[in-house]
Design a protein around this motif. Structure first.
Motif, PDB file in Angstrom:
ATOM      1  N   CYS A  55       0.822  -1.223   0.000  1.00 48.65           N
ATOM      2  CA  CYS A  55       0.000   0.000   0.000  1.00 48.65           C
ATOM      3  C   CYS A  55       0.853   1.269   0.000  1.00 48.65           C
ATOM      4  O   CYS A  55       0.363   2.348   0.297  1.00 48.65           O
ATOM      5  N   TYR A  56       2.130   1.135  -0.305  1.00 50.55           N
ATOM      6  CA  TYR A  56       3.061   2.261  -0.316  1.00 50.55           C
ATOM      7  C   TYR A  56       3.132   2.961   1.037  1.00 50.55           C
ATOM      8  O   TYR A  56       3.191   4.178   1.122  1.00 50.55           O
ATOM      9  N   GLN A  57       3.137   2.150   2.089  1.00 51.60           N
ATOM     10  CA  GLN A  57       3.415   2.651   3.431  1.00 51.60           C
ATOM     11  C   GLN A  57       4.888   2.373   3.693  1.00 51.60           C
ATOM     12  O   GLN A  57       5.359   1.257   3.449  1.00 51.60           O
ATOM     13  N   TYR A  58       5.597   3.380   4.189  1.00 50.30           N
ATOM     14  CA  TYR A  58       7.031   3.282   4.438  1.00 50.30           C
ATOM     15  C   TYR A  58       7.285   3.384   5.933  1.00 50.30           C
ATOM     16  O   TYR A  58       6.586   4.101   6.641  1.00 50.30           O
ATOM     17  N   TRP A  59       8.317   2.701   6.407  1.00 48.57           N
ATOM     18  CA  TRP A  59       8.745   2.827   7.793  1.00 48.57           C
ATOM     19  C   TRP A  59      10.200   2.417   7.903  1.00 48.57           C
ATOM     20  O   TRP A  59      10.772   1.816   6.994  1.00 48.57           O
ATOM     21  N   ALA A  60      10.824   2.795   9.003  1.00 48.04           N
ATOM     22  CA  ALA A  60      12.215   2.434   9.296  1.00 48.04           C
ATOM     23  C   ALA A  60      12.224   1.419  10.428  1.00 48.04           C
ATOM     24  O   ALA A  60      11.387   1.492  11.332  1.00 48.04           O
ATOM     25  N   GLU A  61      13.150   0.488  10.350  1.00 49.89           N
ATOM     26  CA  GLU A  61      13.340  -0.513  11.401  1.00 49.89           C
ATOM     27  C   GLU A  61      14.816  -0.608  11.733  1.00 49.89           C
ATOM     28  O   GLU A  61      15.664  -0.494  10.845  1.00 49.89           O
ATOM     29  N   VAL A  62      15.097  -0.820  12.995  1.00 48.10           N
ATOM     30  CA  VAL A  62      16.465  -1.142  13.399  1.00 48.10           C
ATOM     31  C   VAL A  62      16.398  -2.494  14.106  1.00 48.10           C
ATOM     32  O   VAL A  62      15.485  -2.755  14.891  1.00 48.10           O
ATOM     33  N   THR A  63      17.343  -3.367  13.772  1.00 43.48           N
ATOM     34  CA  THR A  63      17.444  -4.682  14.408  1.00 43.48           C
ATOM     35  C   THR A  63      18.875  -4.854  14.871  1.00 43.48           C
ATOM     36  O   THR A  63      19.805  -4.851  14.044  1.00 43.48           O
ATOM     37  N   MET A  64      19.057  -4.993  16.160  1.00 45.66           N
ATOM     38  CA  MET A  64      20.387  -5.174  16.731  1.00 45.66           C
ATOM     39  C   MET A  64      20.763  -6.652  16.699  1.00 45.66           C
ATOM     40  O   MET A  64      19.901  -7.523  16.741  1.00 45.66           O
ATOM     41  N   ALA A  65      22.057  -6.941  16.634  1.00 39.89           N
ATOM     42  CA  ALA A  65      22.541  -8.314  16.528  1.00 39.89           C
ATOM     43  C   ALA A  65      22.237  -9.131  17.781  1.00 39.89           C
ATOM     44  O   ALA A  65      22.021 -10.334  17.699  1.00 39.89           O
ATOM     45  N   SER A  66      22.203  -8.480  18.929  1.00 37.68           N
ATOM     46  CA  SER A  66      21.889  -9.179  20.180  1.00 37.68           C
ATOM     47  C   SER A  66      21.038  -8.259  21.060  1.00 37.68           C
ATOM     48  O   SER A  66      20.993  -7.048  20.826  1.00 37.68           O
ATOM     49  N   PRO A  67      20.362  -8.821  22.048  1.00 36.83           N
ATOM     50  CA  PRO A  67      19.536  -7.980  22.930  1.00 36.83           C
ATOM     51  C   PRO A  67      20.359  -6.870  23.595  1.00 36.83           C
ATOM     52  O   PRO A  67      21.526  -7.073  23.928  1.00 36.83           O
ATOM     53  N   MET A  68      19.730  -5.715  23.770  1.00 36.57           N
ATOM     54  CA  MET A  68      20.415  -4.567  24.355  1.00 36.57           C
ATOM     55  C   MET A  68      20.676  -4.794  25.842  1.00 36.57           C
ATOM     56  O   MET A  68      19.804  -5.315  26.550  1.00 36.57           O
TER      57      MET A  68
END
Length: 157
Positions: free
Chosen positions: A64-77
């Motif tokens: 639906c042409y909705q955009y968003w940013a995601e961050v995924t860290m390699a391990s839990p913070m």
């Protein structure tokens, strides 16, 4: 008279609840129709711009042409760290708008024990509107949170 006021306010709340329930199926149908989320640009999360990568920031779009940013860290913070994604819009009526995982509609920054977050979704059908996703990691060494890494995706549609 006091009882009448309570009854009217309760009826009003019930009406609001009924309205909210009526909107839920439509939202569910829209979410189902807007599947097909795909990463359209990504970048590694680097400290001091050097490997190894501690995570990934992605610019994502659905059908639906909705955009968003995601961050995924390699391990839990760990307890003294957090991370956040930012969506920057270029063009259109909201040129220069920046949304983060902490913005209304996002799911909150990445904190202790978590690995990922996303910004609110922004619908943009005009071809002149582009986006950049930025990921930032912060640590608190006792004097407040300081940024220790940042990277961004390429500006794209």
């Amino acid at each position: 008279m006091k009882t009448l006021g309570i009854l009217l306010s309760t009826a009003g709340l019930a009406g609001v609840g009924a309205f909210a329930l009526a909107a839920t199926p439509a939202q569910a149908a829209e979410a189902a129709a807007c599947s097909g989320a795909k990463s359209i640009s990504s970048a590694p999360m680097l400290r001091d711009h050097k490997p190894p990568s501690w995570g990934t920031v992605r610019l994502v779009r659905d059908n639906c042409y909705q955009y968003w940013a995601e961050v995924t860290m390699a391990s839990p913070m760990p307890a003294n760290a957090k991370a956040n994604a930012y969506l920057v819009q270029y063009g259109g009526a909201n040129n220069g708008r920046v949304l983060s995982c902490d913005s209304s509609g996002g799911n909150g920054s990445v904190v202790k024990g978590q690995r990922t977050c996303r910004t609110p979704k922004v619908r943009a059908t005009a071809g002149s509107i582009t986006f950049v996703a930025i990921g930032r990691e912060f640590h608190n060494y006792g004097g407040g949170y300081e940024e220790i890494s940042e990277n961004s995706t390429s500006r794209t549609r």
